[in-house]
Design a protein around this motif. Structure first.
Motif, PDB file in Angstrom:
ATOM      1  N   ILE A 157       2.111 -26.238 -24.653  1.00 46.71           N
ATOM      2  CA  ILE A 157       2.986 -25.079 -24.478  1.00 46.71           C
ATOM      3  C   ILE A 157       4.279 -25.582 -23.849  1.00 46.71           C
ATOM      4  O   ILE A 157       4.288 -26.104 -22.732  1.00 46.71           O
ATOM      5  N   GLU A 158       5.347 -25.441 -24.632  1.00 50.75           N
ATOM      6  CA  GLU A 158       6.663 -25.909 -24.239  1.00 50.75           C
ATOM      7  C   GLU A 158       7.256 -24.923 -23.238  1.00 50.75           C
ATOM      8  O   GLU A 158       7.210 -23.722 -23.460  1.00 50.75           O
ATOM      9  N   ASP A 172      16.713 -14.223 -31.488  1.00 51.52           N
ATOM     10  CA  ASP A 172      15.350 -14.733 -31.507  1.00 51.52           C
ATOM     11  C   ASP A 172      15.118 -15.541 -30.227  1.00 51.52           C
ATOM     12  O   ASP A 172      15.454 -16.717 -30.146  1.00 51.52           O
ATOM     13  N   ALA A 173      14.581 -14.891 -29.221  1.00 52.64           N
ATOM     14  CA  ALA A 173      14.374 -15.554 -27.931  1.00 52.64           C
ATOM     15  C   ALA A 173      13.165 -14.935 -27.244  1.00 52.64           C
ATOM     16  O   ALA A 173      12.708 -13.856 -27.620  1.00 52.64           O
ATOM     17  N   ALA A 174      12.672 -15.620 -26.226  1.00 53.21           N
ATOM     18  CA  ALA A 174      11.530 -15.103 -25.475  1.00 53.21           C
ATOM     19  C   ALA A 174      11.869 -13.769 -24.833  1.00 53.21           C
ATOM     20  O   ALA A 174      11.046 -12.860 -24.787  1.00 53.21           O
ATOM     21  N   GLN A 182       8.329 -21.465 -26.612  1.00 52.93           N
ATOM     22  CA  GLN A 182       7.830 -21.625 -27.973  1.00 52.93           C
ATOM     23  C   GLN A 182       7.245 -20.304 -28.435  1.00 52.93           C
ATOM     24  O   GLN A 182       7.135 -19.354 -27.662  1.00 52.93           O
ATOM     25  N   LYS A 183       6.901 -20.233 -29.706  1.00 52.42           N
ATOM     26  CA  LYS A 183       6.446 -18.952 -30.245  1.00 52.42           C
ATOM     27  C   LYS A 183       4.938 -18.839 -30.316  1.00 52.42           C
ATOM     28  O   LYS A 183       4.402 -17.740 -30.408  1.00 52.42           O
ATOM     29  N   LEU A 184       4.253 -19.974 -30.312  1.00 51.68           N
ATOM     30  CA  LEU A 184       2.812 -19.922 -30.487  1.00 51.68           C
ATOM     31  C   LEU A 184       2.117 -19.689 -29.143  1.00 51.68           C
ATOM     32  O   LEU A 184       2.482 -20.299 -28.146  1.00 51.68           O
ATOM     33  N   HIS A 185       1.115 -18.841 -29.154  1.00 51.19           N
ATOM     34  CA  HIS A 185       0.230 -18.546 -28.014  1.00 51.19           C
ATOM     35  C   HIS A 185       0.896 -17.691 -26.940  1.00 51.19           C
ATOM     36  O   HIS A 185       0.373 -16.649 -26.578  1.00 51.19           O
ATOM     37  N   ARG A 197       4.889 -16.593 -25.126  1.00 50.62           N
ATOM     38  CA  ARG A 197       6.351 -16.697 -25.180  1.00 50.62           C
ATOM     39  C   ARG A 197       6.905 -15.928 -23.998  1.00 50.62           C
ATOM     40  O   ARG A 197       6.517 -14.788 -23.766  1.00 50.62           O
TER      41      ARG A 197
END
Lengths: 414, 414
Positions: A219-220, A357-359, A386-389, A391
């Motif tokens: 997780i970035e 497109d942002a958290a 990041q978008k996965l899992h 945000r």
């Protein structure tokens, strides 16, 4: 001990921890807080060795300050751990459920992820925060801190492990990974199947190297090139207040503003005041020609300026001809963290929140609010870009996975 | 065109698609279904070229059957696309929201992931299913099918792109990636920043190579070494029904049972009947000595048998002394897909569901129910066996990320 062996021990601990009740986990959190306070003299002493070594090694005063622990700081860390005990337990929460037409009962429950690896830099309070959050969410944690904090982290982890053991929970749920070589980070990144997720916290280069090299899911977190866009329909007073807060209230954090975009129609009314206020606050501005027209002390902005997360009293700035140009600029240079529009137009607000497109996307509010504490999560393990899992700010639920539990009475599929 | 160029075009398409309304997306799904039916002669003709080439290349009849498209099969695929139009749009769903003490309004909305890459094997219906699900969830998709289905997939994607363009949506939202070399899979795996997630569907070796080599985040799918554990307190009739259904109702799927564990106290009552019934159903059993005692036709099981996903009329079997031994066996050999207990004891059921770490745990029901269609998701892009982002059957919500929208009226942080 090799990281592999540590990870294996963590897996065993995780299987016990996954079944611990909230009561058991909260009692352990209180025991940790008590032990931190009781043993703060030895923690502070260990920390002083790190600070002395850091000073000798030429670390900056800012880094030394982040590294330093005092009795008060240890007490504050302990208080944060007590606060975690007050948060709801994410484990076991039913997030979806239904009875199927055939009578099968389906529930989707939150369960711990298992073993979480955290790679982070100087601040030793992260050691306790991360361990507390992982414990509360039923996960074992492998902590790979900075070598500059090795004595502090060793002392802290010893206290944490002792408190866990005292409460009958496995000490191996919290382990410190040897920070003396980069090789241990590599071993963590290759521990696929033993480590369920790796969370790098720190500078962009650390995060990039983990993200590209790890076979363990990552997780970035944390890179924030955040923009304040002042729309044509913005109230200049409100825009100025938000800009100054987002840029100067705290500069070293990922949700601070790093770039200012101003609609051409608002530039005359806004930019002269904004540039003067920024100068007064000690902020260096890197602007395009249209910004520099208002103030010759503004430095010319390069491509790199627009891409830079300064984390300092600096900001890039540009005048744009439309909201679409603003969102295009953000799409090009932004890091997907937090982006704000200041506007009195509902239409502009809607367009901006839909297109960016942002958290987090903010309307008439400082980017500094994008934070687990501010959002009421009680605690935060980091901010995912990041978008996965996950945000945005990650609290306890983001440290869980799910499991479907399906109950029948002899159901077979036809 | 290189994969990089395709991914760049997909990103542009994705930014348009993210803003499409449910009405626009559903109209496009219906247009796709209409076009598939109208153009099924050319689709079937293209497919016949693949089938002929596959037969010449010596593909098995089972693989050829999965590859084959008939007018009826195309009609069924079109019907599935129409059904997707009837599903709720996941995009824009508010999954959390609150007003903070300071008056800031925080909402967490579902948004599309962006660009999804799918790497899959022979079946050309996956091409349409995946494209439909990605379209409905507002995502652009890069489809990397099998070279054995190249003519079918080329024809299908042409139909899909035409229908999108007819409805004013970007054709580049659906693109076929050149299947003629493995290098295009590698390029997809390295397209970090352009491709948001990669979903490999297919055999274990494909999935392993993607999982270990990709810098793009991956969702691991589909390996199912699923167990049926017959507890001491199981009703033998019910256990037999579930075992036969889970093993034989369809063998080539990931939610079929591959291993049988029987509590020692249930073995006398259950195993002789079970082994006879399995033999009658044509199932080869690989058992340990305690199983073989009941039936000498049972072959001796190796370590490898217990680790094998047969996807055929074969099953491994063992007698265990306790529920704890059963869950330990599952922890060692299971793939974290679907695990079932048959028991009349609530305590055993609770212990099993708590201790087994898998996407789905079933009590008194066949593992075959673990499926997006059966769960009422309407459609499924695969079954995740990883813990991050999505676990278990993945429907439309699992193809989304989230975005926080924060609304204030000049809020600054103090």
């Amino acid at each position: 001990m090799t990281v592999q062996k540590q990870a294996e021990a963590a897996r065993v601990a995780a299987s016990t921890l996954a079944l611990a009740t909230r009561g058991e986990k909260d009692a352990a959190l209180h025991a940790i807080a008590d032990a931190l306070v009781a043993r703060s003299p030895e923690i502070v002493a260990a920390n002083q060795r790190d600070v002395a070594a850091g000073r000798e090694a030429g670390l900056t005063e800012a880094v030394l300050d982040r590294l330093a622990l005092t009795t008060d700081r240890v007490a504050a860390v302990a208080e944060a751990v007590r606060a975690m005990a007050g948060l709801p337990d994410p484990v076991g929460e039913v997030i979806r459920g239904s009875t199927l037409p055939n009578g099968l009962q389906v529930r989707q429950l939150r369960v711990p992820l298992g073993v979480i690896g955290i790679v982070y830099e100087a601040r030793p309070n992260v050691t306790v925060d991360a361990a507390g959050l992982c414990l509360k969410s039923g996960n074992a944690v492998l902590l790979r801190g900075s070598s500059s904090a090795v004595h502090s982290n060793t002392a802290l982890v010893e206290v944490l492990r002792g408190a866990l053991a005292d409460r009958g929970l496995p000490a191996d749920a919290v382990q410190l990974v040897d920070p003396s070589s980069h090789d241990t980070v590599k071993q963590l990144m290759r521990a696929r199947g033993l480590v369920d997720v790796l969370i790098p916290r720190g500078g962009a280069s650390l995060i990039q190297s983990v993200v590209t090299e790890s076979t363990v899911p990552v997780i970035e977190t944390g890179t924030g090139n955040c923009h304040i866009y002042v729309d044509a329909a913005a109230d200049p007073d409100l825009a100025l207040r938000i800009l100054l807060n987002a840029k100067t209230q705290r500069t070293s954090v990922c949700n601070a503003a790093e770039s200012l975009l101003v609609h051409a129609d608002a530039a005359d009314a806004f930019l002269p005041r904004a540039l003067a206020a920024l100068r007064e606050a000690g902020v260096t501005v890197h602007g395009d020609d249209r910004v520099r027209r208002y103030d010759e002390s503004v430095r010319p902005a390069t491509e790199e300026d627009y891409a830079t997360e300064y984390l300092a009293l600096e900001i890039s700035a540009a005048v744009v001809d439309s909201l679409a140009d603003a969102t295009a600029h953000i799409a090009r240079y932004g890091s997907g963290h937090s982006e704000a529009i200041v506007t009195d137009s509902t239409r502009a607000a809607q367009q901006f929140t839909a297109q960016v497109d942002a958290a987090a996307v903010l309307v008439n509010a400082s980017t500094r609010f994008v934070d687990g504490g501010e959002f009421g999560f009680g605690a935060e393990i980091g901010i995912s870009t990041q978008k996965l899992h996950a945000r945005g700010p990650m609290g306890l639920p983001e440290l869980t996975s799910t499991k479907y539990v399906v109950t029948g009475d002899g159901h077979t599929r036809s």
